[in-house]
Every structure is written in C-alpha cells, then in structure tokens.
Scaffold this motif. Structure first.
Motif, PDB file in Angstrom:
ATOM      1  N   SER A 175       1.494  -5.685  -1.805  1.00  0.00           N
ATOM      2  CA  SER A 175       2.691  -5.418  -2.587  1.00  0.00           C
ATOM      3  C   SER A 175       3.865  -6.101  -1.907  1.00  0.00           C
ATOM      4  O   SER A 175       4.093  -5.923  -0.714  1.00  0.00           O
ATOM      5  CB  SER A 175       2.937  -3.903  -2.680  1.00  0.00           C
ATOM      6  OG  SER A 175       3.931  -3.614  -3.628  1.00  0.00           O
ATOM      7  N   ARG A 207       0.994  -6.581  -6.362  1.00  0.00           N
ATOM      8  CA  ARG A 207       2.155  -5.993  -7.017  1.00  0.00           C
ATOM      9  C   ARG A 207       3.418  -6.649  -6.465  1.00  0.00           C
ATOM     10  O   ARG A 207       3.536  -6.847  -5.253  1.00  0.00           O
ATOM     11  CB  ARG A 207       2.224  -4.485  -6.774  1.00  0.00           C
ATOM     12  CG  ARG A 207       1.073  -3.697  -7.386  1.00  0.00           C
ATOM     13  CD  ARG A 207       1.143  -2.234  -7.006  1.00  0.00           C
ATOM     14  NE  ARG A 207      -0.027  -1.493  -7.484  1.00  0.00           N
ATOM     15  CZ  ARG A 207      -0.413  -0.319  -7.009  1.00  0.00           C
ATOM     16  NH1 ARG A 207       0.295   0.265  -6.052  1.00  0.00           N
ATOM     17  NH2 ARG A 207      -1.482   0.289  -7.487  1.00  0.00           N
ATOM     18  N   HIS A 209       6.946  -5.517  -6.482  1.00  0.00           N
ATOM     19  CA  HIS A 209       7.631  -4.295  -6.898  1.00  0.00           C
ATOM     20  C   HIS A 209       9.149  -4.370  -6.853  1.00  0.00           C
ATOM     21  O   HIS A 209       9.823  -3.508  -7.422  1.00  0.00           O
ATOM     22  CB  HIS A 209       7.129  -3.090  -6.087  1.00  0.00           C
ATOM     23  CG  HIS A 209       7.400  -3.126  -4.617  1.00  0.00           C
ATOM     24  ND1 HIS A 209       6.486  -3.630  -3.702  1.00  0.00           N
ATOM     25  CD2 HIS A 209       8.462  -2.715  -3.893  1.00  0.00           C
ATOM     26  CE1 HIS A 209       6.971  -3.512  -2.484  1.00  0.00           C
ATOM     27  NE2 HIS A 209       8.178  -2.966  -2.575  1.00  0.00           N
ATOM     28  N   TYR A 230      13.846  -3.996  -9.852  1.00  0.00           N
ATOM     29  CA  TYR A 230      12.501  -3.570 -10.237  1.00  0.00           C
ATOM     30  C   TYR A 230      12.118  -4.166 -11.588  1.00  0.00           C
ATOM     31  O   TYR A 230      10.995  -4.622 -11.783  1.00  0.00           O
ATOM     32  CB  TYR A 230      12.427  -2.037 -10.287  1.00  0.00           C
ATOM     33  CG  TYR A 230      12.644  -1.376  -8.955  1.00  0.00           C
ATOM     34  CD1 TYR A 230      11.587  -1.212  -8.054  1.00  0.00           C
ATOM     35  CD2 TYR A 230      13.901  -0.920  -8.567  1.00  0.00           C
ATOM     36  CE1 TYR A 230      11.779  -0.607  -6.812  1.00  0.00           C
ATOM     37  CE2 TYR A 230      14.105  -0.320  -7.339  1.00  0.00           C
ATOM     38  CZ  TYR A 230      13.040  -0.166  -6.471  1.00  0.00           C
ATOM     39  OH  TYR A 230      13.252   0.413  -5.241  1.00  0.00           O
TER      40      TYR A 230
END
Length: 241
Positions: A175, A207, A209, A230
């Motif tokens: 991430s 991800r 994020h 985000y």
C-alpha cells in the motif's frame, strides 16, 4: 470488507526520516498533547470485544481492523499492555487485524506464546519510506513467522525497488501513499506506478491509498488539498486494467 480503526494506545516517538512530518504530532500539537507520551486508551482498549444491548459484538464479523495507527503496535512503551491486546485479537478470529509498524525489528520479542507460524487473522505490514528503510526493515518481515505480510510504502519519499523481496513469494500486500502536510516532500507518481507493476507481476494486492500533498506526475507538480488526496488516489488507476 468493512473497515474500522482500533487504537488501544496512543502516542509514538520518531525513529526515521519518514517520521519527520508525522500527522500524529501535528494533530496532538493542536490540542497541546505530548505525542511522545504513550498512553493506554481508557475507552477503546477493548473495542473489538464491546457488545450491544442484545449481546452481539458491535464490530461485526469480516471487518478489517486498522490496528494502532495512532502509535506503533511494537513500541517499547506498550510492552506491558500488548499481551492483553493479543488476547483480544485471538478472541476475535472472525476479524482481520491490519497492523503496520516501523519497529519490525522487535517483532520476535513481542509475539504471544501461542503464535506459532502466525494467526490467520493478522496481517503485519512494515512501514518503509525509501530504499534505505526498505532494505533495513523488510528482511525482518520476511524472516518473522507470519501468515500474512504487507508493506506500507508511506510516506513514499523516494523510489523503492521491491523486486528482490517479491522473489520470496511472501508479500501479500503493498500500500503506497505520499506525504500529507504543509511542506510535504514530493512523491513522484512513477514511484507509485513501479510498485504497482511489481505487485501485478507477482500476484500481490496493490493499494494506492493517498496521493500526498505534493505529487509530481508527468513532470507537473500538483498541490493536492488534503480532502482530495484519498479520492484522487482512488481514481489514479481506475481506468487501468
């Protein structure tokens, strides 16, 4: 999968360059709180075990529990509380606990006695900000007895090559996020793209994020409002296969 935050303790100390602009220090500073003073939560320590009036758990099954994001699960100041936290994690085997840490070097001294090769419901993610910290910390992650492993490339302040570590076949998640603050250090989108390509090539979940406040993409610098970070990160790969 639903998500919820669980912070059994609060407070942390800075240990590397990625901590320089830590969001927790900024937030605590607004209220005159000493971030370096680690304190046990009076109201949320047993959050996963709380029940409603009908006797059912308030945190329902199949929820991902973001654990200790306002501290570090393996910080020394929490050594006397951690066994109780492990008991709660063991009791809620129907939840997935996501635990990030920069203090991965302490992991073998902080695991519960019945850990064995790891709990099925725990994913431990090492936090790295650049190649130096990746090379320093990821070997501890790979050598620890874990069922699930992840890497948080956050705040991403330099290109990171994870290819030597993907060869282990033991990285489940990466991430990535840029730094979010006034005066944030830049995050280059090609660094994020490179991590995504490595994940795709090795079957790991990727991800993105958070973009961070200072994103450079295709030679253009974008100053992104915090409320949009985000949202913009979510859109970044939405049209890619």
């Amino acid at each position: 999968m639903k998500g919820i935050a669980w912070n059994p303790w609060h407070g942390c100390s800075k240990i590397s360059e990625g901590c320089a602009n830590c969001w927790l220090y900024r937030m605590d500073g607004k209220y005159g709180r000493d971030t370096a003073a680690v304190t046990r939560s009076k109201s949320a320590f047993d959050l996963p075990l709380k029940k409603n009036r009908s006797g059912a758990y308030k945190v329902v099954s199949d929820t991902q529990v973001a654990t200790c994001f306002s501290s570090d699960f393996f910080i020394e100041a929490a050594d006397s509380w951690r066994d109780e936290a492990w008991e709660i994690i063991r009791a809620r085997s129907d939840l997935e606990f996501l635990i990030p840490t920069k203090r991965i070097c302490r992991i073998n001294d902080c695991l519960p006695r019945d850990w064995g090769e790891g709990y099925d419901n725990v994913l431990i993610a090492v936090s790295v900000e650049n190649q130096k910290r990746a090379d320093e910390r990821i070997p501890y992650l790979l050598n620890a007895p874990l069922k699930k492993r992840g890497i948080f490339a956050a705040p991403l302040i330099g290109r990171i090559d994870l290819s030597p570590y993907f060869e282990s076949g033991r990285i489940d998640l990466v991430s990535a996020a840029g730094e979010s603050c006034f005066g944030a250090r830049e995050c280059r989108f090609e660094w994020v793209e490179a991590l995504r390509e490595e994940c795709l090539a090795h079957g790991a979940v990727f991800r993105y994020h958070q973009t961070g406040s200072n994103l450079v993409k295709d030679g253009v610098r974008y100053r992104i409002p915090r409320k949009k970070e985000y949202e913009q990160a979510k859109k970044a790969f939405s049209e890619k296969t």
